[in-house]
Design a protein around this motif. Structure first.
Motif, PDB file in Angstrom:
ATOM      1  N   UNK A 118      49.427-110.232  20.963  1.00  0.00           N
ATOM      2  CA  UNK A 118      48.519-111.125  21.673  1.00  0.00           C
ATOM      3  C   UNK A 118      49.090-111.459  23.045  1.00  0.00           C
ATOM      4  N   UNK A 119      48.167-111.808  23.931  1.00  0.00           N
ATOM      5  CA  UNK A 119      48.565-112.166  25.284  1.00  0.00           C
ATOM      6  C   UNK A 119      47.709-113.326  25.755  1.00  0.00           C
ATOM      7  N   UNK A 120      48.360-114.451  26.018  1.00  0.00           N
ATOM      8  CA  UNK A 120      47.669-115.609  26.565  1.00  0.00           C
ATOM      9  C   UNK A 120      47.785-115.574  28.088  1.00  0.00           C
ATOM     10  N   UNK A 121      46.878-116.226  28.793  1.00  0.00           N
ATOM     11  CA  UNK A 121      46.918-116.220  30.267  1.00  0.00           C
ATOM     12  C   UNK A 121      48.267-116.692  30.784  1.00  0.00           C
ATOM     13  N   UNK A 122      48.846-115.896  31.689  1.00  0.00           N
ATOM     14  CA  UNK A 122      50.124-116.251  32.286  1.00  0.00           C
ATOM     15  C   UNK A 122      51.335-115.911  31.451  1.00  0.00           C
ATOM     16  N   UNK A 123      51.100-115.381  30.247  1.00  0.00           N
ATOM     17  CA  UNK A 123      52.208-115.038  29.342  1.00  0.00           C
ATOM     18  C   UNK A 123      52.330-113.538  29.165  1.00  0.00           C
ATOM     19  N   UNK A 124      53.494-113.126  28.699  1.00  0.00           N
ATOM     20  CA  UNK A 124      53.670-111.710  28.362  1.00  0.00           C
ATOM     21  C   UNK A 124      53.031-111.421  27.006  1.00  0.00           C
TER      22      UNK A 124
END
Length: 123
Positions: free
Chosen positions: A38-44
């Motif tokens: 998974x990838x959240x906004x601003x995260x790797x």
């Protein structure tokens, strides 16, 4: 020629549940490890859960006890059952698989990714 197609994302309230599915199609000899990232906004992009061809599983600490990964080899599908969802689980979820393709004289294993499905946990 190989595709991974995810489904099951959406909007859910905190404490709710969702089940993601990812089906593989194409000229497949065998499917080895399968996983969800998974990838959240601003995260790797981060690993959420993995299941081997022998059906051993492992999970990120943040989802242990809440998420369950499983697979149906006959359907070439991997699932992610997500329970007790939290706002911090909001992300785009990607399916990943290592798949062997090719004829008997030219087999090769390669990584494949799905297109992603959005999961939003919000009241």
């Amino acid at each position: 020629q190989v595709q991974l197609v995810e489904s099951g994302g959406g909007l859910v309230q905190p404490g709710g549940s969702l089940r993601l599915s990812c089906a593989a199609s194409g000229s497949i000899f065998s499917i080895n490890d399968m996983a969800w990232y998974r990838q959240a906004p601003g995260n790797q992009r981060e690993l959420v859960a993995v299941i081997t061809s022998a059906e051993s599983t492992d999970y990120a600490d943040s989802v242990k006890g809440r998420f369950t990964i499983s697979r149906d080899n006959a359907k070439k599908t991997v699932y992610l059952q997500m329970n007790s969802l939290k706002s911090e689980d909001t992300a785009v979820y990607y399916c990943y698989a290592r798949i062997t393709t090719g004829r008997w004289y030219d087999r090769r294993e390669s990584p494949y990714w799905g297109q992603g499905t959005q999961v939003t946990v919000s009241s």
